[in-house]
Design an enzyme around this catalytic site. Structure first.
Site, PDB file in Angstrom:
ATOM      1  CG  ASN A 236      53.281  66.143  27.982  1.00 45.62           C
ATOM      2  OD1 ASN A 236      52.491  66.949  28.477  1.00 45.62           O
ATOM      3  ND2 ASN A 236      53.977  65.300  28.725  1.00 45.62           N
TER       4      ASN A 236
ATOM      5  CG  HIS B 109      57.712  64.658  31.796  1.00 42.58           C
ATOM      6  ND1 HIS B 109      56.613  64.197  32.489  1.00 42.58           N
ATOM      7  CD2 HIS B 109      58.804  64.097  32.380  1.00 42.58           C
ATOM      8  CE1 HIS B 109      57.021  63.376  33.449  1.00 42.58           C
ATOM      9  NE2 HIS B 109      58.344  63.303  33.400  1.00 42.58           N
TER      10      HIS B 109
ATOM     11  CB  SER C 130      61.775  66.340  28.222  1.00 45.77           C
ATOM     12  OG  SER C 130      62.888  65.913  28.960  1.00 45.77           O
TER      13      SER C 130
ATOM     14  CG  ASP D  53      55.468  61.216  30.745  1.00 42.20           C
ATOM     15  OD1 ASP D  53      54.825  62.036  30.082  1.00 42.20           O
ATOM     16  OD2 ASP D  53      55.338  61.076  31.964  1.00 42.20           O
TER      17      ASP D  53
HETATM   18  C1  GRF Z   1      54.405  71.597  34.653  1.00 44.81           C
HETATM   19  O1  GRF Z   1      55.436  71.301  35.531  1.00 44.81           O
HETATM   20  C2  GRF Z   1      54.359  70.577  33.540  1.00 44.81           C
HETATM   21  O2  GRF Z   1      55.614  70.171  33.115  1.00 44.81           O
HETATM   22  C3  GRF Z   1      53.642  69.454  34.221  1.00 44.81           C
HETATM   23  O3  GRF Z   1      52.629  70.084  34.963  1.00 44.81           O
HETATM   24  C4  GRF Z   1      53.053  71.386  35.307  1.00 44.81           C
HETATM   25  C5  GRF Z   1      52.034  72.353  34.800  1.00 44.81           C
HETATM   26  O4  GRF Z   1      52.284  73.652  35.232  1.00 44.81           O
HETATM   27  N1  GRF Z   1      53.192  68.460  33.268  1.00 44.81           N
HETATM   28  P1  GRF Z   1      51.434  74.863  34.650  1.00 44.81           P
HETATM   29  O5  GRF Z   1      49.965  74.482  34.778  1.00 44.81           O
HETATM   30  O6  GRF Z   1      51.846  75.095  33.234  1.00 44.81           O
HETATM   31  O7  GRF Z   1      51.773  76.026  35.543  1.00 44.81           O
END
Ligand code: GRF
Length: 215
Positions: free
Chosen positions: A102, A104, A131, A140
């Site tokens: 994932n 984050h 991360s 997370d």
């Molecule tokens: C990103 O900030 C990711 O880290 C978080 O959700 C957002 C998704 O953005 N979990 P995208 O859909 O890839 O533009």
């Protein structure tokens, strides 16, 4: 890949695959939101895209089983959550242990969960970032594989910070998936390796967008 929203991380990975930087194939994009932009990003790149609606299922477990059955049918070596905004049931996390990562938007373990940029500002953090981590049953909280960091500017808004972190996310995710695809990073259920040895601490993305061990 799993996504629920705009799909900019997905776009970054598609671009890196198309340019040959990542030697891998994106075999499918899966979502819990049939109308999300990420599915259109996938379709525009001719990547198979599927969405299931959680409200069509009686429980989280039923939804996840159906979704992950679809994912498994495409036989991925790696499953990447990139803006997938739904909790994944413990059974599915365990069934895919060592293959599920994932991205984050914080420097984990700081700011698990949502609203990370506002929380980093409220906490007065001087550094913030992104991360990539193994998905574990606890949200997370899995092993952090790599991080990209930036200095928080004085007076910066959460929106401005989010924009800057998102640019780092794209570079970090591409660098990590590239390293997984070429074997520099190895993933196993209980362990992450880097150049053949157990990863002692999260890798850092340097100013040349390269991963390095900065212990
Ligand atoms: C990103 O900030 C990711 O880290 C978080 O959700 C957002 C998704 O953005 N979990 P995208 O859909 O890839 O533009």
């Amino acid at each position: 890949m799993l996504a629920s929203g705009r799909g900019s991380n997905l776009r970054a990975l598609i671009d890196a695959v198309e340019s040959g930087a990542i030697k891998a194939e994106i075999v499918g994009v899966f979502s819990d939101r049939p109308a999300c932009a990420a599915l259109q990003v996938a379709s525009a790149a001719s990547v198979p895209a599927r969405a299931l609606r959680p409200t069509d299922f009686g429980s989280r477990a039923d939804f996840d089983t159906a979704l992950f059955d679809l994912i498994d049918a495409s036989q991925p070596d790696l499953i990447i959550c990139a803006g997938y905004m739904r909790l994944i049931s413990a059974d599915m996390v365990r069934r895919h242990a060592g293959r599920l990562i994932n991205i984050h938007p914080s420097l984990l373990p700081r700011h698990r969960g949502l609203d990370t940029h506002a929380r980093a500002l409220a906490a007065g953090d001087s550094e913030h970032g992104a991360s990539v981590h193994m998905v574990s049953v606890e949200v997370d909280a899995g092993t952090v594989i790599g991080q990209a960091r930036l200095a928080v500017e004085s007076g910066e808004t959460a929106a401005a910070l989010s924009t800057r972190v998102l640019q780092l996310e794209h570079k970090l995710l591409v660098a990590i998936v590239e390293a997984i695809a070429d074997g520099t990073i190895g993933l196993a259920p209980e362990q992450v390796s880097w150049r053949g040895n157990a990863l002692p601490a999260p890798l850092s993305l340097n100013s040349q967008d390269q991963l390095e061990d900065t212990r």
